[in-house]
Write a protein that holds these residues in place. Structure first.
Motif, PDB file in Angstrom:
ATOM      1  N   MET A   1      36.039 -48.225 -53.909  1.00  0.00           N
ATOM      2  CA  MET A   1      35.381 -48.982 -52.311  1.00  0.00           C
ATOM      3  C   MET A   1      36.219 -47.856 -51.567  1.00  0.00           C
ATOM      4  O   MET A   1      37.422 -47.829 -51.202  1.00  0.00           O
ATOM      5  CB  MET A   1      36.202 -50.340 -52.246  1.00  0.00           C
ATOM      6  N   THR A   3      37.531 -47.257 -47.856  1.00  0.00           N
ATOM      7  CA  THR A   3      38.288 -48.150 -46.748  1.00  0.00           C
ATOM      8  C   THR A   3      37.790 -47.323 -45.345  1.00  0.00           C
ATOM      9  O   THR A   3      38.132 -46.133 -45.337  1.00  0.00           O
ATOM     10  CB  THR A   3      39.630 -48.149 -47.015  1.00  0.00           C
ATOM     11  N   LEU A  19      29.821 -53.974 -39.901  1.00  0.00           N
ATOM     12  CA  LEU A  19      30.794 -55.022 -40.360  1.00  0.00           C
ATOM     13  C   LEU A  19      29.655 -55.666 -41.164  1.00  0.00           C
ATOM     14  O   LEU A  19      29.966 -56.437 -42.108  1.00  0.00           O
ATOM     15  CB  LEU A  19      31.310 -55.692 -39.322  1.00  0.00           C
ATOM     16  N   ALA A  22      28.760 -54.091 -44.582  1.00  0.00           N
ATOM     17  CA  ALA A  22      29.866 -54.328 -45.457  1.00  0.00           C
ATOM     18  C   ALA A  22      30.021 -55.533 -45.960  1.00  0.00           C
ATOM     19  O   ALA A  22      30.651 -55.683 -46.862  1.00  0.00           O
ATOM     20  CB  ALA A  22      31.168 -53.771 -44.619  1.00  0.00           C
ATOM     21  N   ARG A  23      29.516 -56.427 -45.491  1.00  0.00           N
ATOM     22  CA  ARG A  23      29.542 -57.935 -45.903  1.00  0.00           C
ATOM     23  C   ARG A  23      28.935 -58.124 -47.107  1.00  0.00           C
ATOM     24  O   ARG A  23      29.167 -58.955 -48.087  1.00  0.00           O
ATOM     25  CB  ARG A  23      29.024 -59.240 -44.771  1.00  0.00           C
ATOM     26  N   TYR A  27      27.360 -53.140 -50.932  1.00  0.00           N
ATOM     27  CA  TYR A  27      27.858 -51.863 -49.954  1.00  0.00           C
ATOM     28  C   TYR A  27      29.019 -51.412 -50.423  1.00  0.00           C
ATOM     29  O   TYR A  27      29.902 -52.205 -50.330  1.00  0.00           O
ATOM     30  CB  TYR A  27      27.857 -52.397 -48.348  1.00  0.00           C
ATOM     31  N   ALA A  29      31.519 -49.701 -49.104  1.00  0.00           N
ATOM     32  CA  ALA A  29      32.621 -49.585 -48.022  1.00  0.00           C
ATOM     33  C   ALA A  29      33.132 -50.764 -47.438  1.00  0.00           C
ATOM     34  O   ALA A  29      32.356 -51.710 -47.368  1.00  0.00           O
ATOM     35  CB  ALA A  29      32.111 -48.361 -46.882  1.00  0.00           C
ATOM     36  N   ARG A  30      34.552 -50.839 -47.145  1.00  0.00           N
ATOM     37  CA  ARG A  30      34.812 -51.779 -46.099  1.00  0.00           C
ATOM     38  C   ARG A  30      35.562 -51.413 -44.864  1.00  0.00           C
ATOM     39  O   ARG A  30      36.702 -50.566 -45.052  1.00  0.00           O
ATOM     40  CB  ARG A  30      35.817 -52.863 -47.187  1.00  0.00           C
ATOM     41  N   VAL A  32      38.671 -52.065 -42.847  1.00  0.00           N
ATOM     42  CA  VAL A  32      39.910 -52.427 -43.030  1.00  0.00           C
ATOM     43  C   VAL A  32      40.649 -52.726 -41.782  1.00  0.00           C
ATOM     44  O   VAL A  32      41.527 -53.685 -41.531  1.00  0.00           O
ATOM     45  CB  VAL A  32      40.688 -51.670 -44.050  1.00  0.00           C
ATOM     46  N   ILE A  51      39.082 -59.552 -39.756  1.00  0.00           N
ATOM     47  CA  ILE A  51      39.798 -58.402 -39.940  1.00  0.00           C
ATOM     48  C   ILE A  51      40.666 -57.809 -38.824  1.00  0.00           C
ATOM     49  O   ILE A  51      40.384 -58.101 -37.673  1.00  0.00           O
ATOM     50  CB  ILE A  51      38.409 -57.203 -39.985  1.00  0.00           C
ATOM     51  N   ARG A 182      27.661 -45.121 -46.490  1.00  0.00           N
ATOM     52  CA  ARG A 182      27.155 -45.305 -47.626  1.00  0.00           C
ATOM     53  C   ARG A 182      27.280 -43.983 -48.640  1.00  0.00           C
ATOM     54  O   ARG A 182      27.589 -44.095 -49.666  1.00  0.00           O
ATOM     55  CB  ARG A 182      26.086 -45.955 -47.846  1.00  0.00           C
TER      56      ARG A 182
END
Length: 195
Positions: A1, A3, A19, A22-23, A27, A29-30, A32, A51, A182
């Motif tokens: 994943m 970040t 955001l 990323a939910r 997907y 990626a997150r 952080v 976040i 992505r």
């Protein structure tokens, strides 16, 4: 994943779109952490998504370099794989660029290298062009001069003003940003190979 840290100065509409993307569980990626160089309306978005965020107010520092050192320190604490400038209306000091590039990307409301700088939409209108666009680039020490990762044309319509044209560019910018993040996350786009 993958970040991601996002830096903003304003309303954070691109941040909000990232955001929301990323939910989704698929997907890769997150986000952080979100940082800002001023009290920005966009700081409400990370709060909405639970976040963390941080503020490094530019005016509290004696120099751009000192501001950059604190910004770098705050980012480093989160050890993100990627830093996204999402409407950060300030040039990063060379030391910060050197520390993060090529894992440092930016969106721009023009079809680069056309109309770089803080007024890309206004400059496109002033030039009387039939089309402008949106770009996602790797940040370098220049002004919107880094390698282009993705871009797309947007028509300039009769009667457009800065606000109406920018409103049509923004969704394209968001889509390009979400896709580039992505592709970086999946390894389809290797920033180390970008020159």
């Amino acid at each position: 994943m993958l970040t991601v840290a996002v830096l903003i100065s304003g309303t954070g509409s691109n941040l909000r779109a990232l955001l929301e993307a990323a939910r989704h569980p698929d997907y890769p990626a997150r986000v952080v952490v979100v940082g800002a160089d001023r009290e920005a309306a966009g700081l409400a978005h990370p709060e909405d998504f639970g976040i963390p965020s941080f503020l490094v107010p530019y005016e509290r520092f004696d120099s751009r370099e000192a501001w950059g050192e604190e910004l770098h320190r705050q980012l480093s604490a989160w050890r993100p794989d990627l830093v996204v400038l999402s409407g950060l209306m300030r040039l990063l000091p060379p030391a910060v660029v050197a520390a993060w590039s090529p894992r440092l990307i930016n969106t721009h409301p023009a079809f680069l290298p056309e109309f770089p700088g803080a007024h890309g939409v206004r400059d496109a209108l002033a030039a009387g062009v039939a089309q402008t666009g949106a770009s996602v680039i790797v940040v370098d020490d220049g002004v919107d001069s880094g390698p282009i990762l993705a871009q797309e044309r947007v028509a300039v319509l009769p009667g457009d003003d800065i606000a109406s044209l920018h409103e049509r560019i923004k969704p394209v910018e968001r889509r390009l940003l979400i896709d580039v993040v992505r592709r970086i996350a999946t390894g389809e786009l290797d920033l180390e190979d970008i020159h």
